[in-house]
Write a protein that holds these residues in place. Structure first.
Motif, short mmCIF file in Angstrom:
data_model
loop_
_atom_site.label_atom_id
_atom_site.label_comp_id
_atom_site.label_asym_id
_atom_site.label_seq_id
_atom_site.Cartn_x
_atom_site.Cartn_y
_atom_site.Cartn_z
N TYR A 74 2.30 1.75 -3.33
CA TYR A 74 1.27 2.25 -4.25
C TYR A 74 1.10 3.75 -4.12
O TYR A 74 0.99 4.48 -5.14
N SER B 83 1.97 6.51 -7.04
CA SER B 83 0.90 7.40 -7.50
C SER B 83 1.25 8.86 -7.33
O SER B 83 0.47 9.73 -7.74
N TYR C 109 0.83 -1.21 0.00
CA TYR C 109 0.00 0.00 0.00
C TYR C 109 0.87 1.25 0.00
O TYR C 109 0.60 2.23 -0.73
#
Length: 502
Positions: free
Chosen positions: A417, A421, A414
């Motif tokens: 990620y 991003s 996570y």
């Protein structure tokens, strides 16, 4: 009597404190240099390229632990932990002392000005810290197993203490400045003044100098060296040591070795009668004999000893443990489990030490400078908290350790990620996004730390050689994680930095 007052649940608090202070020397200097980067990058010619130079320097220094591991593998009978530890701590003390005077020394290298003083001394500090991973753990094998969490608490403090000092210094504190620039613009032959607005970050002036900060690192290494000397030579500490290899060679059951936890000369095995003779020292200096008769199906202790030495309580405890023990042979880790533990050690440390520190700015800065500082501070605190939890609860099987590593890996995914991003991760403009990324960073550091120290505690029961390989795989994982992340970040440019004042 004073020693009894220091005992809490079989742990001598004074000895545990010495272990913590000794372990602080493991990474305190390198961690200190990284938390000082916001100030160093403003004063040294490399600017924000300085971290990449430092990362490469650290990876080159990994040659030291590999050489040490090779020597210990070829000559396992050579006990060189103590002189090696003295050597590396001494190098660290001298390097930090020289940093106070030469951290800003520069020279032209390959046509460019570089910070030769900082980077060359950092190389020697990296030799210290990388080698500590393979030298400190085998040394801790000489102590009762309950002191291993104290060692990892100290290792956690090696990151926490410099962070707190840097926080007091004001390193990294910044504000966004909105500046108006008036420019003379000519339109259709007519000149006019036009205002433009720019927003840029400005770092605050630190409350004390870089020299004082490096002086703090020097003092911490000096205190660690004194603590290490006390752990080696102070007779008071002797009772907290065990001969781990002797226990394994004689097949002592885990429960009995934990309850007795004597030094090497405190007990002996009488193979003719299949019994252990424990020889505690009374306050008068006389030796009383306590015999532990062990059967392959059960254990029974029926003897008396000097109450001043705690013999009655020991007898009751061993008898109670004997009812639950069906074999005198302690279950050892199988070869398959051994390999799994080492691979998990490499994986967890690759994430914790190699990958995650390199992408923290990409992950947190899109949520704001406050979220970034909060994530850095709280995740640093999560490290020693996880180590402290091992005093009370420990994962003891491949299944539980694997479950913890999977949980930590999911949280790491996570975090990765959000970094990938950047500069527009999910909920970056919402308070819930800031709370989620800070929580994820705290939990991922907690679970990865708890996993690696649980593995080390299990391998501690397999002897110093197992701890040596645990340290080696720690460095292998950290090295691979750092190199892979360096390529992804600096060569392929997968991660994009967010604007601090966006």
């Amino acid at each position: 009597m004073s020693q009894d007052l220091c005992q809490v649940r079989g742990t001598n608090l004074l000895v545990a404190l010495l272990v913590v202070l000794f372990a602080i020397s493991s990474w305190v200097d390198i961690n200190g240099m990284f938390v000082e980067l916001p100030i160093l990058t403003q004063k040294l010619p490399e600017g924000w390229n300085l971290p990449s130079y430092m990362a490469v320097t650290i990876q080159i220094a990994n040659i030291a632990p590999f050489v040490y591991t090779a020597v210990r593998t070829v000559r396992p009978q050579c006990n060189i932990e103590v002189p090696v530890i003295y050597g590396i701590i001494g190098i660290g003390i001298l390097s930090c002392f020289l940093l106070v005077f030469f951290w800003d020394a520069t020279a032209v290298v390959a046509g460019n000005v570089h910070s030769v003083g900082l980077l060359s001394l950092q190389f020697f500090l990296a030799l210290v810290d990388c080698t500590s991973s393979v030298a400190y753990l085998p040394f801790m094998g000489a102590f009762k197993r309950q002191y291993l969490p104290a060692f990892y608490v100290g290792e956690g403090f090696s990151g926490l203490l410099p962070s707190l000092v840097a926080l007091a210094q004001g390193a990294g504190e910044m504000r966004c400045v909105n500046e108006t620039i008036m420019q003379n613009v000519t339109v259709n032959g007519e000149s006019a003044m036009e205002a433009s607005f720019i927003v840029y970050p400005m770092y605050e002036t630190p409350k004390f100098s870089i020299e004082i900060f490096f002086g703090f690192l020097f003092s911490m290494l000096l205190i660690s060296c004194i603590s290490f000397s006390l752990l080696n030579f102070w007779p008071y500490v002797k009772k907290e040591k065990v001969d781990l290899e002797w226990e394994r060679s004689k097949g002592l059951p885990y429960q009995v070795s934990m309850l007795l936890s004597p030094s090497a000369e405190s007990y002996e095995l009488d193979s003719s009668e299949n019994q252990i003779r424990f020889l505690p020292q009374s306050s008068s200096g006389q030796t009383d004999a306590l015999q532990l008769e062990m059967n392959s199906q059960s254990q029974l202790l029926d003897s008396s000893t000097d109450p001043g030495c705690g013999g009655a309580e020991l007898a009751d405890s061993v008898a109670a443990e004997g009812e639950e023990t069906t074999s005198i042979q302690r279950k050892l880790v199988t070869k398959w489990e051994y390999v799994v533990f080492l691979l998990l050690t490499a994986w967890v440390n690759g994430l914790a030490n190699g990958t995650l520190p390199s992408i923290q700015t990409f992950s947190c800065l899109p949520y704001g400078i406050d979220a970034y500082h909060l994530a850095v501070t709280l995740s640093t605190i999560a490290n020693p908290v996880a180590c402290f939890c091992l005093f009370f609860v420990q994962a003891k099987s491949v299944r539980s350790v694997s479950a913890l590593s999977v949980l930590g890996s999911v949280l790491a995914a996570y975090v990765l990620y959000t970094a990938a991003s950047s500069p527009s991760p999910p909920l970056s403009r919402h308070a819930l996004g800031s709370a989620s990324v800070v929580t994820a960073w705290v939990l991922v550091v907690f679970f990865l730390t708890y996993t690696k120290i649980s593995i080390a505690a299990i391998l501690r029961e397999e002897g110093r050689r197992a701890l040596l390989w645990c340290g080696a795989f720690t460095q292998i994982g950290s090295l691979v994680g750092a190199l892979v992340t360096f390529v992804v970040v600096n060569i392929y440019g997968v991660f994009q930095q967010a604007d601090m004042c966006a």
